[in-house]
Design an enzyme around this catalytic site. Structure first.
Site, PDB file in Angstrom:
ATOM      1  N   GLN A  21      12.088  19.364 -24.584  1.00 32.67           N
ATOM      2  CA  GLN A  21      10.631  19.525 -24.454  1.00 32.67           C
ATOM      3  C   GLN A  21      10.327  20.694 -23.519  1.00 32.67           C
ATOM      4  OE1 GLN A  21       8.718  15.300 -24.056  1.00 32.67           O
ATOM      5  NE2 GLN A  21      10.842  15.133 -23.383  1.00 32.67           N
ATOM      6  N   ASN A  22      11.348  21.212 -22.870  1.00 35.15           N
ATOM      7  CA  ASN A  22      11.170  22.252 -21.863  1.00 35.15           C
ATOM      8  C   ASN A  22      10.940  23.616 -22.498  1.00 35.15           C
ATOM      9  OD1 ASN A  22      11.665  20.123 -20.211  1.00 35.15           O
ATOM     10  ND2 ASN A  22      13.707  20.786 -19.610  1.00 35.15           N
TER      11      ASN A  22
ATOM     12  N   HIS B 108       8.523  22.052 -27.795  1.00 40.56           N
ATOM     13  CA  HIS B 108       7.233  22.496 -27.248  1.00 40.56           C
ATOM     14  C   HIS B 108       7.179  24.014 -27.058  1.00 40.56           C
ATOM     15  CE1 HIS B 108       6.816  18.162 -25.501  1.00 40.56           C
ATOM     16  NE2 HIS B 108       6.634  18.210 -26.800  1.00 40.56           N
TER      17      HIS B 108
ATOM     18  N   CYS C 272       1.142  36.646 -31.662  1.00 43.13           N
ATOM     19  CA  CYS C 272      -0.083  37.404 -31.926  1.00 43.13           C
ATOM     20  C   CYS C 272      -1.093  36.496 -32.624  1.00 43.13           C
ATOM     21  CB  CYS C 272       0.223  38.609 -32.821  1.00 43.13           C
ATOM     22  SG  CYS C 272      -1.265  39.447 -33.385  1.00 43.13           S
TER      23      CYS C 272
ATOM     24  N   CYS D 122      -1.176  42.397 -28.413  1.00 42.48           N
ATOM     25  CA  CYS D 122      -0.207  42.822 -29.427  1.00 42.48           C
ATOM     26  C   CYS D 122      -0.410  44.306 -29.711  1.00 42.48           C
ATOM     27  CB  CYS D 122      -0.445  41.999 -30.689  1.00 42.48           C
ATOM     28  SG  CYS D 122       0.654  42.413 -32.035  1.00 42.48           S
TER      29      CYS D 122
ATOM     30  N   GLY E  50      15.732  13.093 -17.913  1.00 43.53           N
ATOM     31  CA  GLY E  50      14.648  13.721 -17.185  1.00 43.53           C
ATOM     32  C   GLY E  50      13.336  13.852 -17.929  1.00 43.53           C
ATOM     33  N   THR E  51      12.986  12.823 -18.706  1.00 44.83           N
ATOM     34  CA  THR E  51      11.654  12.838 -19.320  1.00 44.83           C
ATOM     35  C   THR E  51      10.924  11.532 -19.000  1.00 44.83           C
ATOM     36  OG1 THR E  51      10.362  13.050 -21.356  1.00 44.83           O
ATOM     37  CG2 THR E  51      12.514  11.979 -21.565  1.00 44.83           C
TER      38      THR E  51
HETATM   39  N1  APR Z   1      16.721  14.155 -12.289  1.00 44.91           N
HETATM   40  C1  APR Z   1      16.372  13.259 -13.273  1.00 44.91           C
HETATM   41  N2  APR Z   1      15.082  12.967 -13.600  1.00 44.91           N
HETATM   42  C2  APR Z   1      14.123  13.584 -12.885  1.00 44.91           C
HETATM   43  C3  APR Z   1      14.413  14.506 -11.833  1.00 44.91           C
HETATM   44  C4  APR Z   1      15.782  14.773 -11.554  1.00 44.91           C
HETATM   45  N3  APR Z   1      16.144  15.621 -10.581  1.00 44.91           N
HETATM   46  N4  APR Z   1      13.230  14.945 -11.308  1.00 44.91           N
HETATM   47  C5  APR Z   1      12.241  14.315 -12.010  1.00 44.91           C
HETATM   48  N5  APR Z   1      12.774  13.493 -12.951  1.00 44.91           N
HETATM   49  C6  APR Z   1      12.081  12.677 -13.945  1.00 44.91           C
HETATM   50  C7  APR Z   1      10.784  12.044 -13.453  1.00 44.91           C
HETATM   51  O1  APR Z   1      11.034  10.769 -12.907  1.00 44.91           O
HETATM   52  C8  APR Z   1       9.969  11.946 -14.751  1.00 44.91           C
HETATM   53  O2  APR Z   1      10.242  10.722 -15.431  1.00 44.91           O
HETATM   54  O3  APR Z   1      11.712  13.557 -14.982  1.00 44.91           O
HETATM   55  C9  APR Z   1      10.521  13.103 -15.609  1.00 44.91           C
HETATM   56  C10 APR Z   1       9.579  14.276 -15.758  1.00 44.91           C
HETATM   57  O4  APR Z   1       8.476  13.812 -16.470  1.00 44.91           O
HETATM   58  P1  APR Z   1       7.251  14.785 -16.820  1.00 44.91           P
HETATM   59  O5  APR Z   1       6.879  15.563 -15.638  1.00 44.91           O
HETATM   60  O6  APR Z   1       6.231  13.923 -17.479  1.00 44.91           O
HETATM   61  O7  APR Z   1       7.884  15.814 -17.859  1.00 44.91           O
HETATM   62  P2  APR Z   1       8.234  15.620 -19.399  1.00 44.91           P
HETATM   63  O8  APR Z   1       8.644  14.232 -19.707  1.00 44.91           O
HETATM   64  O9  APR Z   1       9.156  16.686 -19.770  1.00 44.91           O
HETATM   65  O10 APR Z   1       6.800  15.902 -20.086  1.00 44.91           O
HETATM   66  C11 APR Z   1       6.715  15.945 -21.477  1.00 44.91           C
HETATM   67  O11 APR Z   1       4.468  16.758 -21.351  1.00 44.91           O
HETATM   68  O12 APR Z   1       3.091  18.039 -20.099  1.00 44.91           O
HETATM   69  C12 APR Z   1       3.728  17.982 -21.306  1.00 44.91           C
HETATM   70  O13 APR Z   1       4.495  19.714 -22.709  1.00 44.91           O
HETATM   71  C13 APR Z   1       4.717  19.132 -21.465  1.00 44.91           C
HETATM   72  O14 APR Z   1       6.994  19.056 -22.276  1.00 44.91           O
HETATM   73  C14 APR Z   1       6.068  18.423 -21.435  1.00 44.91           C
HETATM   74  C15 APR Z   1       5.740  17.021 -21.902  1.00 44.91           C
END
Ligand code: APR
Length: 264
Positions: free
Chosen positions: A102-103, A120, A128, A149, A188-189
């Site tokens: 998602q990054n 994403h 453009c 562009c 990490g999501t």
């Molecule tokens: N190691 C493991 N997990 C971690 C760490 C770490 N060092 N630091 C933070 N986290 C976890 C947090 O606990 C949280 O659950 O990573 C997660 C980050 O969550 P979000 O900030 O919500 O990010 P993400 O899940 O990628 O968001 C999804 O939302 O805003 C939109 O498009 C954007 O791609 C993004 C999507």
């Protein structure tokens, strides 16, 4: 007993032809990239509706680009960490593999990941508004805001904003992989943003072994076969038996994890 001692992940990986990994902002947190919803997350400091929607861009493309330029300058100073390297290692050793991220920061690619879909988008690409073509743009800082562009039309970041559809091909590949994989790693999501958050649910329903790595519990935790709370750059290499410094295999014979990868 630490995570790697209790985990059955490596045993599962040894006999699992198809491996999928879903990552979110948490995988880049230890590289210095802000998350979105964490303690110091971007959406706690900024309003998404002012910066990450097509309406916001129509209203004020300069404001949106100033924010994306700031994020690009910040990310340009960041390097992949051991979690990114561990994912790239897994790709090289899994029989079939797909990284679904998602990054938009591009750090997985810098770590050597190849078999991946960016659900994403990527903030190092621009699109453009007139011609619809996307090009790579690595300028830090951007020489002109908003950038244009060659045809004179406005460029926008090639990322998915709230209320927009995801790239169809990436989405299809991600869902196909979730339906077919044997092991599904989630790193990490916050698992709250759809449709990405549905992928591990589908994988679990299809019989995959689901392993979560996160600093804290998420809505996915009850559903995962294993959930490891802690920092991804420490836990993921340990789960794979890698030295967390650079993701080097600690006594893991290359034959384990079954040989060079193919697309999932
Ligand atoms: N190691 C493991 N997990 C971690 C760490 C770490 N060092 N630091 C933070 N986290 C976890 C947090 O606990 C949280 O659950 O990573 C997660 C980050 O969550 P979000 O900030 O919500 O990010 P993400 O899940 O990628 O968001 C999804 O939302 O805003 C939109 O498009 C954007 O791609 C993004 C999507």
């Amino acid at each position: 007993m630490n995570a790697s001692e209790t985990s059955r992940l490596r045993e599962r990986l040894n006999r699992a032809p198809r491996v999928a990994v879903l990552t979110g902002a948490g995988v880049s947190a230890e590289s210095g990239v802000p998350t979105f919803r964490g303690a110091d997350g971007l959406w706690r400091r900024y309003r998404a509706e002012d910066l990450a929607t097509p309406e916001a861009f129509r209203r004020d493309p300069r404001l949106v680009w100033e924010w994306y330029d700031w994020r690009r300058q910040l990310i340009a100073r960041c390097q992949p960490n051991s979690a990114h390297h561990a994912v790239a290692f897994l790709e090289r050793h899994a029989r079939e593999f797909l990284l679904i991220t998602q990054n938009v920061d591009g750090l997985h690619r810098l770590a050597g990941s190849l078999r991946m879909v960016e659900l994403h988008g990527n903030l190092w690409r621009v699109r453009c508004l007139e011609e619809g073509k996307t090009t790579e743009n690595l300028a830090v800082p951007l020489p002109a805001i908003p950038p244009r562009c060659d045809c004179g039309a406005l460029l926008r970041p090639d990322v998915v904003w709230f209320g927009e559809g995801l790239p169809p091909a990436a989405l299809r590949e991600a869902f196909d992989c979730a339906e077919r994989c044997d092991v599904f790693l989630v790193v990490g999501t916050s698992a709250v943003v759809q449709p990405a958050a549905s992928l591990p649910v589908i994988a679990r329903r299809r019989g995959a072994y689901v392993v979560e790595v996160n600093l804290e519990p998420t809505p996915l935790t009850p559903l995962a076969h294993e959930s490891h709370q802690g920092k991804a750059a420490e836990i993921l290499p340990a789960l794979l038996g890698l030295d967390s410094a650079f993701g080097d295999p600690l006594g893991v014979p290359h034959s384990t994890l079954a040989g060079p990868g193919r697309p999932c």
